[in-house]
Design an enzyme around this catalytic site. Structure first.
Site, mmCIF file in Angstrom:
data_model
loop_
_atom_site.group_PDB
_atom_site.id
_atom_site.type_symbol
_atom_site.label_atom_id
_atom_site.label_comp_id
_atom_site.label_asym_id
_atom_site.label_seq_id
_atom_site.Cartn_x
_atom_site.Cartn_y
_atom_site.Cartn_z
ATOM 1 N N GLY A 9 0.551 -0.996 -0.177
ATOM 2 C CA GLY A 9 -0.029 0.093 0.037
ATOM 3 C C GLY A 9 0.896 1.693 -0.059
ATOM 4 O O GLY A 9 0.654 2.254 0.688
ATOM 5 N N GLY A 12 -0.176 5.524 -1.154
ATOM 6 C CA GLY A 12 -1.873 5.334 -0.483
ATOM 7 C C GLY A 12 -1.366 6.996 0.519
ATOM 8 O O GLY A 12 0.383 7.386 -0.031
ATOM 9 N N GLN A 13 -1.882 7.769 0.867
ATOM 10 C CA GLN A 13 -1.613 8.507 2.013
ATOM 11 C C GLN A 13 -0.509 8.485 2.858
ATOM 12 O O GLN A 13 0.491 9.571 2.618
ATOM 13 C CB GLN A 13 -2.747 8.933 2.160
ATOM 14 C CG GLN A 13 -2.471 11.105 3.012
ATOM 15 C CD GLN A 13 -3.184 11.043 4.050
ATOM 16 O OE1 GLN A 13 -3.603 10.172 5.089
ATOM 17 N NE2 GLN A 13 -3.645 12.059 4.746
ATOM 18 N N ASP A 35 2.157 -2.141 -4.567
ATOM 19 C CA ASP A 35 0.516 -1.667 -4.194
ATOM 20 C C ASP A 35 0.332 -2.024 -4.999
ATOM 21 O O ASP A 35 0.308 -2.287 -6.576
ATOM 22 C CB ASP A 35 0.595 0.174 -4.687
ATOM 23 C CG ASP A 35 -0.745 0.816 -3.899
ATOM 24 O OD1 ASP A 35 -1.911 0.228 -4.134
ATOM 25 O OD2 ASP A 35 -0.734 1.497 -2.915
ATOM 26 N N ILE A 36 -1.589 -1.917 -5.895
ATOM 27 C CA ILE A 36 -2.134 -2.623 -6.879
ATOM 28 C C ILE A 36 -1.932 -1.846 -7.743
ATOM 29 O O ILE A 36 -2.771 -1.815 -8.817
ATOM 30 C CB ILE A 36 -3.902 -2.870 -6.037
ATOM 31 C CG1 ILE A 36 -4.372 -3.588 -7.045
ATOM 32 C CG2 ILE A 36 -4.660 -2.243 -6.238
ATOM 33 C CD1 ILE A 36 -5.507 -4.460 -6.356
ATOM 34 N N ARG A 37 -1.563 -0.366 -8.192
ATOM 35 C CA ARG A 37 -1.901 0.319 -8.903
ATOM 36 C C ARG A 37 -0.116 1.670 -8.187
ATOM 37 O O ARG A 37 0.377 1.428 -7.681
ATOM 38 C CB ARG A 37 -2.827 1.875 -8.558
ATOM 39 C CG ARG A 37 -2.687 2.292 -7.060
ATOM 40 C CD ARG A 37 -4.134 3.241 -7.224
ATOM 41 N NE ARG A 37 -4.113 3.407 -5.664
ATOM 42 C CZ ARG A 37 -3.031 4.311 -5.169
ATOM 43 N NH1 ARG A 37 -2.606 6.252 -6.211
ATOM 44 N NH2 ARG A 37 -3.165 5.283 -4.387
ATOM 45 N N ASP A 53 -0.857 -7.602 -5.422
ATOM 46 C CA ASP A 53 -2.258 -7.626 -4.142
ATOM 47 C C ASP A 53 -2.399 -7.913 -2.986
ATOM 48 O O ASP A 53 -1.972 -9.249 -2.922
ATOM 49 C CB ASP A 53 -3.603 -8.024 -5.234
ATOM 50 C CG ASP A 53 -4.789 -8.590 -4.808
ATOM 51 O OD1 ASP A 53 -5.262 -7.434 -3.633
ATOM 52 O OD2 ASP A 53 -6.092 -9.615 -5.072
ATOM 53 N N TYR A 143 -15.065 -0.427 8.968
ATOM 54 C CA TYR A 143 -13.830 -0.135 9.015
ATOM 55 C C TYR A 143 -13.065 -0.274 10.326
ATOM 56 O O TYR A 143 -12.204 -0.719 10.343
ATOM 57 C CB TYR A 143 -13.753 1.478 8.125
ATOM 58 C CG TYR A 143 -11.664 2.097 8.781
ATOM 59 C CD1 TYR A 143 -10.834 1.689 8.253
ATOM 60 C CD2 TYR A 143 -12.116 2.963 9.326
ATOM 61 C CE1 TYR A 143 -9.867 2.083 8.385
ATOM 62 C CE2 TYR A 143 -10.602 4.091 9.953
ATOM 63 C CZ TYR A 143 -9.905 3.059 8.974
ATOM 64 O OH TYR A 143 -7.931 3.669 9.508
ATOM 65 N N LYS A 147 -10.599 -3.064 12.006
ATOM 66 C CA LYS A 147 -8.783 -2.112 12.812
ATOM 67 C C LYS A 147 -9.664 -2.951 13.596
ATOM 68 O O LYS A 147 -8.736 -3.539 14.980
ATOM 69 C CB LYS A 147 -9.202 -0.719 12.868
ATOM 70 C CG LYS A 147 -9.489 -0.419 11.286
ATOM 71 C CD LYS A 147 -7.233 -0.398 10.958
ATOM 72 C CE LYS A 147 -7.504 -0.358 10.435
ATOM 73 N NZ LYS A 147 -5.623 -0.704 9.494
HETATM 74 N N1 SER Z 1 -8.460 8.667 8.918
HETATM 75 C C1 SER Z 1 -10.080 7.742 8.927
HETATM 76 C C2 SER Z 1 -10.588 7.401 8.070
HETATM 77 O O1 SER Z 1 -11.518 9.201 8.486
HETATM 78 C C3 SER Z 1 -9.592 7.184 10.816
HETATM 79 O O2 SER Z 1 -8.605 6.258 10.771
HETATM 80 O O3 SER Z 1 -11.250 6.582 8.368
#
Ligand code: SER
Length: 314
Positions: A9, A12-13, A35-37, A53, A143, A147
């Site tokens: 990953g 990503g950010q 990453d996948i891209r 992946d 999400y 987690k």
């Molecule tokens: N920044 C994340 C979200 O907003 C929280 O871990 O989903």
């Protein structure tokens, strides 16, 4: 010290900045981005990259064996807002990618794992202010549920199989190099782009919705610090609370107005308001401080200054 590191990953950010920070520390060839891209030019051109992946165990194993990987940072995930639109895809990605790296460590194919958790593990019945390390957790998002489950599996693999997995519960993360995607805290990045480009921003959260937030430099430093720490000091093998600052949309707007007086903010809360309302507004991270010396450096005003300066140059 030389070591071989895999970032899953990496585009990503968080992954983008983490990859660059680790390449700076350990050398470009030692840090394999995947990453996948494909990602930013600087990331793609500064060192090895593998299209991969995160839910494909064999693909990860191949890369781990090929590069003789010692440490894995698993940054691939579907965040809170997108997760509500695609619950099963979020669960599949967030859980199976974690099982893949935990099982590689169980089989002694890698030595150490970093896996991020989030403030999303908390829920509406969690104490909202100075949320303690150990407390009631009743996440209401897919999400957050992934987690929280992930935290229990990390603790389980550590206790049962001796897997050296380390984790922090990131707050909302603010960065200028890479945009976030699909999170509830994303407004705190979008607002800076909009302030510079249009002098106005329509916020998808209400003005007083205070959430825990952190500037990316602090998040990267926390990640590298916990991974460098002596294993004996890591007493929490689920995930550590991590704090830097807490603010709501109105306060970030005020901090921007100090630099751009004509900036205007309007509010149009959407489905993300309900997610934000279920999360803490501030976090007690005294255990991270006691165990591995965590101290944040960036507050809201320094974050605003650095964000506006860098986005202006970009
Ligand atoms: N920044 C994340 C979200 O907003 C929280 O871990 O989903």
């Amino acid at each position: 010290m030389q070591k071989s590191i895999l970032i899953i990953g990496a585009c990503g950010q968080i992954g983008t900045e983490l990859t660059m920070a680790l390449r700076e520390k350990y050398g470009n060839q030692s840090v394999i981005a995947s990453d996948i891209r494909e990602g930013s030019t600087v990331l793609m051109q500064s060192g090895p990259f593998e299209l991969m992946d995160a839910t494909d165990y064999n693909a990860i194993e191949d890369v781990v064996m090929h590069y003789e990987i010692e440490e894995v940072y698993l940054m691939a995930a579907m965040l809170s807002a997108t997760g509500e639109k695609f619950p099963m895809r979020a669960w599949n990605l967030n859980m199976n990618s974690l099982f893949n790296v935990l099982n590689l460590a169980k089989e002694k194919k890698v030595d150490k794992i970093f896996w991020p958790s989030s403030i999303a593990v908390f829920g509406p019945n969690t104490p909202r202010e100075h949320t303690p390390q150990q407390t009631l957790m009743d996440p209401t998002t897919v999400y957050g549920i992934s987690k929280q489950s992930g935290e229990r599996w990390c603790a389980y693999y550590h206790a049962k199989y001796g897997v050296d997995v380390r984790s922090v519960r990131y707050p909302g993360l603010i960065s200028w190099k890479t945009l976030p995607g699909g999170g509830t805290t994303d407004y705190a990045v979008e607002i800076y782009h909009s302030a510079l480009e249009e002098k106005r921003y329509t916020c998808f959260l209400e003005k007083s919705t205070k959430l825990p937030m952190m500037f990316m430099d602090d998040a990267i430093r926390a990640t590298i610090t916990i991974m460098d720490a002596d294993p004996k000091t890591i007493k929490v093998r689920s995930s550590y609370n991590l704090n830097a600052m807490s603010f709501g949309p109105e306060e970030i707007a005020d901090s921007i107005k100090a630099h751009i007086p004509e900036f205007e903010m309007t509010y149009q809360p959407d489905f993300r308001q309900q997610i934000a309302d279920s999360w803490p507004s501030s976090i007690d991270d005294s255990q991270a401080n006691a165990d591995w010396g965590w101290v944040p450096e960036f507050d809201l005003d320094t974050t605003t200054k650095v964000m506006l300066e860098n986005l202006n140059k970009a």
